[in-house]
Enzyme design. Sequence first.
Site, mmCIF file in Angstrom:
data_model
loop_
_atom_site.group_PDB
_atom_site.id
_atom_site.type_symbol
_atom_site.label_atom_id
_atom_site.label_comp_id
_atom_site.label_asym_id
_atom_site.label_seq_id
_atom_site.Cartn_x
_atom_site.Cartn_y
_atom_site.Cartn_z
ATOM 1 N N ARG A 3 -8.844 1.247 -1.449
ATOM 2 C CA ARG A 3 -8.279 -0.051 -1.092
ATOM 3 C C ARG A 3 -8.248 -0.206 0.424
ATOM 4 O O ARG A 3 -7.793 0.682 1.133
ATOM 5 C CB ARG A 3 -6.853 -0.169 -1.642
ATOM 6 C CG ARG A 3 -6.846 -0.115 -3.155
ATOM 7 C CD ARG A 3 -5.494 -0.372 -3.743
ATOM 8 N NE ARG A 3 -5.585 -0.272 -5.199
ATOM 9 C CZ ARG A 3 -4.570 -0.434 -6.035
ATOM 10 N NH1 ARG A 3 -3.366 -0.725 -5.559
ATOM 11 N NH2 ARG A 3 -4.733 -0.329 -7.333
ATOM 12 N N ARG A 11 0.884 5.124 1.107
ATOM 13 C CA ARG A 11 -0.109 4.044 1.084
ATOM 14 C C ARG A 11 -1.398 4.538 1.724
ATOM 15 O O ARG A 11 -1.460 4.752 2.931
ATOM 16 C CB ARG A 11 0.448 2.844 1.854
ATOM 17 C CG ARG A 11 -0.141 1.507 1.498
ATOM 18 C CD ARG A 11 0.545 0.387 2.251
ATOM 19 N NE ARG A 11 1.903 0.133 1.774
ATOM 20 C CZ ARG A 11 2.185 -0.695 0.772
ATOM 21 N NH1 ARG A 11 1.234 -1.360 0.169
ATOM 22 N NH2 ARG A 11 3.439 -0.874 0.389
ATOM 23 N N ARG A 13 1.497 9.297 -5.382
ATOM 24 C CA ARG A 13 2.918 8.926 -5.338
ATOM 25 C C ARG A 13 3.751 9.845 -6.218
ATOM 26 O O ARG A 13 4.909 10.119 -5.920
ATOM 27 C CB ARG A 13 3.096 7.463 -5.739
ATOM 28 C CG ARG A 13 2.536 6.546 -4.662
ATOM 29 C CD ARG A 13 2.903 5.089 -4.851
ATOM 30 N NE ARG A 13 2.412 4.326 -3.711
ATOM 31 C CZ ARG A 13 2.582 3.018 -3.561
ATOM 32 N NH1 ARG A 13 3.229 2.330 -4.488
ATOM 33 N NH2 ARG A 13 2.106 2.408 -2.507
#
Length: 429
Positions: free
Chosen positions: A261, A276, A390
Site C-alpha cells: 500500500r 503502518r 499488527r
Amino acid sequence: MHDIRAIRENPEAFDAALARRGLASLAGELLAVDEQRRAAITRAEGAQAEQNRASKEVGAAKARGDEGEFERLRALVAEKKAEVAAMRGEADAADARLQAMLAEIPNLPLAEVPEGADEADNVEVRRWGSPRNIETPREHFDIPAVQGGLDLPLAAKLSGARFMVLRASVARLHRALAQFMLDLHGGSHGLTEVWAPVLVRDEAMFGTGQLPKFAEDSYQTTNGWWLVPTSEVSITNFAAGEIYEAGDLPIRMVAHSQCFRSEAGSAGKDTTGILRQHQFEKVEMVTLCTPDQALAEHERMTGCAEAVLQALGLPYRVVVLCTGDMGFGAQKTHDIEVWLPGQGKYREISSVSTCGTFQARRMNARFRPEGGGKPEFIATLNGSGLAVGRTLIAVLENGQEADGSVSLPEVLAPYLGGAGQISAEGALV
RNA sequence: GGAGAGGUGCCGGAGUGGUCGAACGGGGCGGUCUCGAAAACCGUUGUGGGGGUGACCCCACCCAGGGUUCGAAUCCCUGUCUCUCCGCCA
C-alpha cells in the site's frame, strides 16, 4: 457497482442511501444519461434491423439477376449502415459515461448500519478479555526483548520509511503467527487455504473496487501489473465471470500474502514502529455466497477472526463501522480492534466486510439459483484474519514483562520449537 | 526472450465468405414406453441488451478489440490466453 435498473425503479431510495453516506444525490443525473443511452440503443437497433433485412434481400436480387434492385438495395444498406454507426456511437458514448459514473459510486450501507461521519461514530458491539495491568507499558519497538529483532534503520537504508527488517526471534514469531492463523482457519474453521498472485491486472483491481477511484493508493509495475493492497483482490476475483451452482456456495477461502500500500494521504500517522507499512503480510478470508447467506457469513467470518485473538489471549473489541467510516465496497463492516498497551488504545487489527452483490456486479460473478433459472449475482465478503504485522505488535506489547522479556501465547509454542518467551536479550526460550 | 500451433455452445468436435446461434456426438432437462429402472425413441437445452400491459418482437455475442465486404465463426491487423520446442531461471 450499482444496478442502473434498480436506481431507475427507486431513485429516491438510492439518493437517500447516498445521503446516509454523506454524499449528494446522483440518481437524477444517472437516469438522464441512462435515458440518452437507451434512446440511442433503440434507434441503433431499429436501423440495424432494417439493414439486416436489406442485406438479406441483396443476395436474392443478385441471384435472380435483377441488377436494378440489387443496386437499389446496396445503396439502402450503405445508408442504414452509416445510420447504425452513428447511433451506435452515441449509445456507446452514453454507456461509457454511465459506466464511468457508476464505477465511482461506493456501495450503500445496510439499513442496520449506524449513521455517522467518521471513526468517532462507530458503535462498539462487544469486548473480549481485559488488558493486563502492566506497570510502565512500552510500545513494541521499545521493548528490550525486541531490540535485536526489529531493525527499522536498516529497512530505511534499503527501502525508506515504513518498511521493516525482522531478525531471529522476532522474524520467527512473525512467521509463526501467520502459520498459526492459516492452520486455525484451514482446520477447525473449515476454510480452504489458497495461494494466489499478488501481481494482478487492471480488471481484478476494478472488480474489487480499488480502480478506478483509488489508483493512487496502490503500486503498479512498469508493465502495468498492480501489487495488491490485500489478497482480497486476487481471491475475490476467482469468481470473476463465473457462474456457480447454488449448491456449491458458500465457498470459504483463506490466504496468506504480502500486501502493498502506498498509503497516500496518511503521512504523519503512526510514523514510529511497524503499525503502518508499505509492505506487510496478512491472512485474509474471502467468502463467496448467495446474497441471502451474506449476513450470516459475515457473523461467521467475524467469529473466525475473533477466534485468532482469543487463542492468542489478546483483549479486543468489535465495532460496527458507521456509514461515514465504511470502505468503498462495503455494505456493512466489523472492525476488530486489539488492545495495544504501549498506546493504551484499541487499534484496528481486522476489518470484516460484506459487500453484498456490489463487487460481484463489477466482476460479473453469478450463481444459478436452486432449481435452475436465470443466473443471479453472488455476494462477496472479505476479512482479515488477521493482519500479521499488527498481530506481532499486539503479542509483543501484551506479553511484555517488567524484566524486559516477552511472554508468548501457548498456542504458538509448536511453531517456535516449544518456546514460550523471548528473553530480555532477544532469545527464544 | 526466440520459433511454431491453436482458442467454436455444459463437454467433445464440424464448419475457410452468404439465411449459422451455429452440423454431429455426449451430457442435462421434459416426455413416451415400464410396476420401477435401464435401453430405445421424441422433444428441449446459452448469455447480455432494447421495446411492448401482454402473447411476443428486435439487437448483439463462435477469446477480445479494430478492419475488409452488400454480407464474416469463416479473410486481414492488434491484443490476450493455452499448448509444443529452444533459451533463461527459483
